[in-house]
Scaffold this motif. Structure first.
Motif, short mmCIF file in Angstrom:
data_model
loop_
_atom_site.label_atom_id
_atom_site.label_comp_id
_atom_site.label_asym_id
_atom_site.label_seq_id
_atom_site.Cartn_x
_atom_site.Cartn_y
_atom_site.Cartn_z
N GLY A 44 0.50 -0.98 0.27
CA GLY A 44 -0.27 0.19 0.27
C GLY A 44 0.96 1.03 0.31
N VAL A 45 0.28 2.57 -1.11
CA VAL A 45 1.58 3.32 -1.16
C VAL A 45 0.76 4.60 -0.97
CG1 VAL A 45 3.22 4.47 -2.47
CG2 VAL A 45 2.92 2.04 -2.18
N GLY A 46 1.17 5.83 -0.32
CA GLY A 46 0.83 7.02 -0.06
C GLY A 46 1.63 7.98 -0.36
N ALA A 47 1.55 8.94 -1.35
CA ALA A 47 2.88 11.09 -1.61
C ALA A 47 1.99 11.67 -2.23
CB ALA A 47 3.45 9.41 -2.96
N ARG A 48 2.73 12.06 -2.42
CA ARG A 48 2.01 13.89 -3.15
C ARG A 48 1.45 13.28 -4.14
NH1 ARG A 48 5.52 15.73 1.64
NH2 ARG A 48 4.45 16.57 2.91
N ARG A 49 0.53 14.27 -4.76
CA ARG A 49 0.57 14.37 -6.61
C ARG A 49 2.07 13.96 -6.78
NH1 ARG A 49 -3.41 18.47 -6.71
NH2 ARG A 49 -1.77 19.42 -5.98
N GLY A 50 2.37 14.26 -7.82
CA GLY A 50 3.50 14.61 -9.08
C GLY A 50 4.46 13.57 -8.69
N THR A 51 4.40 12.67 -7.41
CA THR A 51 5.15 12.26 -7.09
C THR A 51 6.42 11.35 -7.68
OG1 THR A 51 5.13 12.16 -4.66
CG2 THR A 51 6.83 10.40 -5.22
N PRO A 52 7.50 11.00 -8.26
CA PRO A 52 8.40 10.74 -9.52
C PRO A 52 8.34 9.77 -9.24
CG PRO A 52 9.48 12.30 -8.85
CD PRO A 52 8.60 12.74 -7.63
N ALA A 53 8.79 8.80 -10.10
CA ALA A 53 9.02 6.98 -9.97
C ALA A 53 10.41 6.97 -9.09
CB ALA A 53 8.62 6.16 -11.33
N ALA A 78 -1.07 -1.60 -4.39
CA ALA A 78 -2.31 -0.98 -4.27
C ALA A 78 -2.33 0.46 -3.89
CB ALA A 78 -3.10 -1.67 -2.77
N THR A 79 -3.20 1.70 -4.37
CA THR A 79 -2.95 3.09 -3.86
C THR A 79 -4.18 3.53 -4.03
OG1 THR A 79 -1.94 5.40 -3.87
CG2 THR A 79 -2.70 4.23 -5.79
N THR A 126 -9.63 10.09 3.45
CA THR A 126 -9.43 8.73 4.34
C THR A 126 -8.41 8.93 5.29
OG1 THR A 126 -9.51 6.85 4.28
CG2 THR A 126 -8.11 8.28 2.15
N PRO A 127 -8.96 8.96 6.48
CA PRO A 127 -7.22 8.48 7.07
C PRO A 127 -6.66 7.73 7.18
CG PRO A 127 -9.68 7.00 8.30
CD PRO A 127 -9.71 7.83 6.59
N SER A 128 -6.34 7.07 6.08
CA SER A 128 -5.42 6.23 5.79
C SER A 128 -4.75 5.63 4.13
CB SER A 128 -5.02 4.77 6.49
OG SER A 128 -4.18 4.01 5.84
N ASP A 152 11.37 9.26 2.74
CA ASP A 152 11.23 10.57 1.18
C ASP A 152 9.99 11.14 1.31
OD1 ASP A 152 14.00 10.64 1.52
OD2 ASP A 152 13.99 8.87 -0.44
N GLY A 153 8.95 10.96 2.38
CA GLY A 153 7.32 11.09 1.75
C GLY A 153 6.81 10.81 1.25
N VAL A 154 7.20 9.34 0.83
CA VAL A 154 6.28 8.06 0.82
C VAL A 154 6.18 7.00 1.72
CG1 VAL A 154 6.50 6.33 -1.05
CG2 VAL A 154 7.20 8.75 -1.76
N THR A 155 4.77 6.91 1.97
CA THR A 155 4.09 6.09 2.70
C THR A 155 4.46 4.77 1.95
OG1 THR A 155 3.04 7.96 4.29
CG2 THR A 155 2.73 5.40 5.21
#
Length: 161
Positions: A44-53, A78-79, A126-128, A152-155
């Motif tokens: 499961g991955v969350g990140a800010r908009r536009g995070t590069p590969a 999944a995201t 969503t809280p997660s 680095d800002g990626v969860t």
């Protein structure tokens, strides 16, 4: 623990699980078959908009390494749906041969997670994202192998069925 293990008459297959790996012993036409398999995990991955590969990949590798896992242990990324539509997420999934699963914020919000965040809830509804996406994509009996980690800002969170 040591000792002998015998497959008796009528026993066709024995699966011994250790962590995310499994050892399969089987009997097929009077011969013993030994194989090592891997259960496919869900990231499961969350990140800010536009995070590069490259940033996503670096964070994922770091978290997998912490857990003693590799990209080969994973089958699904999944995201939240809005991130799944972005180039960075699509590139990472394609480069590793992972299925990319997009989930609506409402579906993620319905998941119980150990590390909910009011800040994330305010930002995306969503809280997660990471933990909820990993659990949702892994299925009904899913459990977290590794709760969310931020690199680095990626969860990133890891779940198994």
């Amino acid at each position: 623990m040591s000792g002998d293990l015998a497959l008796g008459a009528g026993v066709r297959r024995l699966v011994l699980g250790v962590g995310v790996r499994r050892l399969v012993l089987g009997v097929d036409a009077r011969r013993l078959v030994l194989g090592v398999g891997v259960r496919r995990l869900v990231l499961g991955v969350g990140a800010r908009r536009g995070t590069p590969a490259a940033v996503l990949t670096g964070a994922i590798r770091s978290v997998l390494g912490e857990a003693g896992l590799t990209a080969a242990d994973v089958g699904v990324l999944a995201t939240i749906d809005r991130r799944a539509a972005e180039d960075g997420f699509r590139e990472v999934a394609a480069a590793h041969g992972w299925e990319l699963v997009a989930l609506a914020a409402a579906d993620l919000a319905a998941r119980d997670v150990p590390n909910a965040s009011d800040r994330v809830a305010a930002a995306v509804g969503t809280p997660s994202v990471a933990e909820a996406a990993a659990l949702a994509a892994a299925g009904r009996d899913a459990e977290l192998v590794l709760p969310k980690r931020v690199v680095d800002g990626v969860t990133v969170a890891v779940a198994k069925a």
